[in-house]
Scaffold this motif. Structure first.
Motif, mmCIF file in Angstrom:
data_model
loop_
_atom_site.group_PDB
_atom_site.id
_atom_site.type_symbol
_atom_site.label_atom_id
_atom_site.label_comp_id
_atom_site.label_asym_id
_atom_site.label_seq_id
_atom_site.Cartn_x
_atom_site.Cartn_y
_atom_site.Cartn_z
ATOM 1 N N SER A 57 22.770 65.289 -8.172
ATOM 2 C CA SER A 57 23.541 64.841 -8.017
ATOM 3 C C SER A 57 23.742 63.458 -7.572
ATOM 4 O O SER A 57 22.716 62.877 -7.062
ATOM 5 N N ASP A 58 24.243 62.746 -7.638
ATOM 6 C CA ASP A 58 24.466 61.147 -6.935
ATOM 7 C C ASP A 58 25.826 60.890 -6.250
ATOM 8 O O ASP A 58 25.707 59.516 -6.184
ATOM 9 N N GLY A 59 25.872 61.958 -5.615
ATOM 10 C CA GLY A 59 27.076 61.566 -4.090
ATOM 11 C C GLY A 59 28.476 61.597 -4.893
ATOM 12 O O GLY A 59 29.440 61.767 -3.682
ATOM 13 N N SER A 60 29.147 61.301 -6.030
ATOM 14 C CA SER A 60 29.953 61.779 -6.692
ATOM 15 C C SER A 60 30.873 63.171 -6.503
ATOM 16 O O SER A 60 29.952 63.928 -6.644
ATOM 17 N N ASP A 61 32.006 63.182 -7.193
ATOM 18 C CA ASP A 61 32.402 64.693 -7.068
ATOM 19 C C ASP A 61 31.617 65.089 -8.376
ATOM 20 O O ASP A 61 32.355 64.245 -9.092
ATOM 21 N N ILE A 62 31.504 66.221 -8.245
ATOM 22 C CA ILE A 62 31.311 67.017 -9.398
ATOM 23 C C ILE A 62 32.831 67.500 -9.950
ATOM 24 O O ILE A 62 33.211 67.966 -9.575
ATOM 25 N N LEU A 63 32.399 66.992 -10.610
ATOM 26 C CA LEU A 63 33.233 67.898 -12.023
ATOM 27 C C LEU A 63 33.214 68.665 -13.356
ATOM 28 O O LEU A 63 32.387 67.880 -14.012
ATOM 29 N N LEU A 64 33.402 69.778 -13.006
ATOM 30 C CA LEU A 64 33.119 70.555 -13.741
ATOM 31 C C LEU A 64 34.613 71.475 -15.219
ATOM 32 O O LEU A 64 35.169 72.108 -14.407
ATOM 33 N N ARG A 65 34.203 71.586 -16.279
ATOM 34 C CA ARG A 65 35.180 72.151 -16.787
ATOM 35 C C ARG A 65 34.711 73.670 -18.322
ATOM 36 O O ARG A 65 33.661 73.556 -18.346
ATOM 37 N N ALA A 66 35.122 74.857 -17.864
ATOM 38 C CA ALA A 66 34.956 76.295 -18.492
ATOM 39 C C ALA A 66 36.573 76.789 -19.405
ATOM 40 O O ALA A 66 37.696 76.236 -18.887
ATOM 41 N N HIS A 67 36.381 75.742 -20.924
ATOM 42 C CA HIS A 67 36.979 76.497 -21.278
ATOM 43 C C HIS A 67 37.137 78.182 -22.348
ATOM 44 O O HIS A 67 35.226 78.533 -22.383
ATOM 45 N N VAL A 68 38.042 78.661 -22.163
ATOM 46 C CA VAL A 68 38.026 79.830 -21.976
ATOM 47 C C VAL A 68 38.363 80.942 -23.255
ATOM 48 O O VAL A 68 39.958 80.425 -23.569
ATOM 49 N N LYS A 69 38.067 81.479 -23.628
ATOM 50 C CA LYS A 69 38.887 82.678 -25.306
ATOM 51 C C LYS A 69 39.786 82.746 -25.331
ATOM 52 O O LYS A 69 39.961 83.674 -23.590
ATOM 53 N N PRO A 70 41.034 83.590 -25.484
ATOM 54 C CA PRO A 70 41.858 84.166 -25.891
ATOM 55 C C PRO A 70 41.611 85.945 -25.102
ATOM 56 O O PRO A 70 40.307 86.297 -26.044
ATOM 57 N N THR A 71 42.193 86.341 -24.791
ATOM 58 C CA THR A 71 41.466 87.568 -24.385
ATOM 59 C C THR A 71 41.953 88.607 -25.393
ATOM 60 O O THR A 71 42.628 88.543 -26.844
ATOM 61 N N PRO A 72 40.716 89.516 -25.819
ATOM 62 C CA PRO A 72 40.578 89.708 -26.725
ATOM 63 C C PRO A 72 41.282 90.982 -27.765
ATOM 64 O O PRO A 72 41.799 91.426 -28.193
ATOM 65 N N SER A 73 41.299 91.682 -26.405
ATOM 66 C CA SER A 73 42.308 92.957 -26.096
ATOM 67 C C SER A 73 43.985 93.109 -26.353
ATOM 68 O O SER A 73 44.863 92.333 -26.077
ATOM 69 N N ILE A 74 44.222 92.610 -27.167
ATOM 70 C CA ILE A 74 45.728 92.311 -27.993
ATOM 71 C C ILE A 74 46.148 93.757 -28.051
ATOM 72 O O ILE A 74 45.559 94.855 -29.028
ATOM 73 N N TYR A 75 47.616 93.658 -28.080
ATOM 74 C CA TYR A 75 48.088 94.999 -29.114
ATOM 75 C C TYR A 75 48.631 95.165 -30.551
ATOM 76 O O TYR A 75 48.836 96.204 -30.930
ATOM 77 N N ALA A 76 48.926 93.863 -31.134
ATOM 78 C CA ALA A 76 48.806 93.436 -32.450
ATOM 79 C C ALA A 76 47.992 94.156 -33.884
ATOM 80 O O ALA A 76 46.652 94.434 -32.926
ATOM 81 N N PRO A 77 48.361 95.683 -34.491
ATOM 82 C CA PRO A 77 46.176 96.055 -34.813
ATOM 83 C C PRO A 77 45.855 95.436 -35.636
ATOM 84 O O PRO A 77 46.311 93.824 -35.926
ATOM 85 N N GLN A 78 44.683 95.432 -35.796
ATOM 86 C CA GLN A 78 42.747 94.712 -35.691
ATOM 87 C C GLN A 78 42.072 95.608 -37.193
ATOM 88 O O GLN A 78 42.152 96.282 -36.759
ATOM 89 N N GLN A 79 41.967 95.376 -37.257
ATOM 90 C CA GLN A 79 40.832 95.710 -38.602
ATOM 91 C C GLN A 79 39.282 95.696 -38.159
ATOM 92 O O GLN A 79 38.879 94.483 -37.309
ATOM 93 N N THR A 80 38.652 96.668 -38.003
ATOM 94 C CA THR A 80 37.080 96.475 -37.373
ATOM 95 C C THR A 80 36.488 97.988 -38.273
ATOM 96 O O THR A 80 37.116 98.732 -39.175
ATOM 97 N N VAL A 81 35.277 98.117 -37.879
ATOM 98 C CA VAL A 81 34.452 99.506 -38.090
ATOM 99 C C VAL A 81 34.327 100.834 -36.911
ATOM 100 O O VAL A 81 34.276 100.068 -36.098
ATOM 101 N N ASP A 82 34.118 101.338 -37.410
ATOM 102 C CA ASP A 82 33.507 102.136 -36.312
ATOM 103 C C ASP A 82 31.818 102.928 -36.621
ATOM 104 O O ASP A 82 30.785 102.004 -37.280
ATOM 105 N N ALA A 83 31.886 103.853 -35.473
ATOM 106 C CA ALA A 83 30.208 104.171 -35.660
ATOM 107 C C ALA A 83 29.340 104.182 -36.756
ATOM 108 O O ALA A 83 28.044 103.894 -37.103
ATOM 109 N N SER A 84 30.865 104.770 -37.579
ATOM 110 C CA SER A 84 29.637 105.466 -39.079
ATOM 111 C C SER A 84 30.228 104.651 -40.312
ATOM 112 O O SER A 84 29.538 104.800 -41.431
#
Length: 368
Positions: free
Chosen positions: A286-313
């Motif tokens: 640290s150099d004595g100035s304000d520490i500035l941090l940004r974090a980029h967040v992805k969209p919530t993965p749980s959406i109500y629209a239909p999605q393609q996936t695979v099952d455990a089989s």
């Protein structure tokens, strides 16, 4: 399961699952004598708890914290502080349909590959609900830092294309707007943007920003334990965070050195910087100035629209996710970033106390 502990001297271990009886955290290394009560922690938990606005999950949890150990007559004893938060609003049946398939954007598949099975009720340890323990611990770290004259403040910088105008920055608005934005006009536009996404059964992402003021110069270590590297690890450990910036971040890659360097000056007998492109950290310290941090967040993965996936089989299928989910993660994650920043900084400050001989002599040298 490894990876549930963070920090060295101020050490935090979270435990519990999103649909278990409770979750919580054990904090080791809190200095004895700190005045501490449940209300100090509850104030922070109230900022992340669900069910507070139309743009948050409808899951209604009280998130009441209970101090089980480490505090006596309102003061920390120096022993581990154990904090409990009971789950009271689980609806596990909402997750029955995804017990044998993998939700896009979630950790279902990777958990299955690593452990051979998974807790499909809300994601188990990979659920955002795990962060309640981090916030409880971070509330303690924030209180200690505040007593040292250090303030940690996180807020929503942007949601989708809507970004805060620095000229309208209002710190009070962070606690009052639905988006945790410090700009009430941007908040209105961001809410409209999210409401449109909800109508389309979709979700959105955004950016959180955290500013730390009052940090003295000299905190952090070079090489592998740089302060900015530790802060990046802390931020990236928050679910859904996919990128981190310190100071001007990615903008520095397109500049000349003469544009990016922060000139040093003397002000009131102290070394200061004319600008703060570095975000308060040079060489990992640290150099004595304000520490500035940004974090980029992805969209919530749980959406109500239909999605393609695979099952455990191994069959390709289409799924529609049920349950109660945030259309955007950012507003409730702001306090998580604030707390993880505080935990990281406090731990680094504790380590810094023994890095110089004169510091040890001041504390331990026998006086005549």
């Amino acid at each position: 399961m490894a990876g549930s502990t963070f920090g060295n001297l101020f050490r935090v271990t979270t435990w519990g699952e999103s649909h278990g009886p409770a979750l919580g955290v054990v904090v080791d290394g809190c200095p004895a004598g700190l005045m501490l009560k449940e209300e100090d922690i509850q104030d922070y938990l109230d900022r992340r708890k669900p069910g507070q606005s139309p743009i948050a999950t409808a899951r209604s949890e009280a998130d009441r914290v209970e101090i089980l150990s480490g505090v006596f007559e309102g003061r920390a004893t120096g022993s581990p502080i154990s904090l409990l938060i009971r789950n009271t609003s689980q609806i596990s049946r909402d997750y029955g349909d995804i017990a044998s398939c993998y939700r896009p954007g979630h950790a279902d598949y990777t958990f299955d590959r690593k452990y051979g099975f998974r807790d499909y009720r809300g994601g188990g340890r990979s659920s955002g609900r795990e962060t309640a323990g981090r916030v409880a611990a971070g509330a303690i770290a924030c209180k200690i830092l505040r007593q040292l004259g250090i303030e940690v403040c996180a807020y929503t910088l942007s949601i989708g294309p809507v970004t805060v105008d620095p000229g309208r920055f209002d710190a009070r608005a962070v606690r009052e707007t639905r988006t945790a934005m410090p700009d009430r006009e941007a908040d209105e536009r961001a809410v409209a943007y999210m409401e449109d996404a909800i109508k389309r059964l979709d979700s959105v992402g955004g950016v959180m920003e955290c500013r730390v003021s009052g940090v003295p110069a000299g905190i952090g270590d070079p090489v592998f334990c740089k302060l900015d590297a530790l802060l990046a690890q802390a931020a990236l450990s928050i679910g859904a965070v996919k990128a981190v910036e310190i100071g001007d971040g990615t903008a520095v890659s397109s500049r000349y050195g003469s544009e990016n360097n922060d000139a040093f000056r003397i002000q009131d007998g102290h070394v200061v910087k004319a600008t703060n492109h570095a975000g308060g950290i040079l060489g990992g310290i640290s150099d004595g100035s304000d520490i500035l941090l940004r974090a980029h967040v992805k969209p919530t993965p749980s959406i109500y629209a239909p999605q393609q996936t695979v099952d455990a089989s191994g069959h390709e299928i289409e799924i529609r996710i049920k349950g109660r989910h945030d259309p955007v993660i950012v507003p409730r994650a702001v306090v998580v970033l604030e707390c993880m920043t505080a935990i990281t900084l406090l731990d680094a400050m504790m380590a810094n106390m023994c890095c110089r001989m004169d510091s040890l002599e001041r504390f331990y040298k026998k006086r005549d």
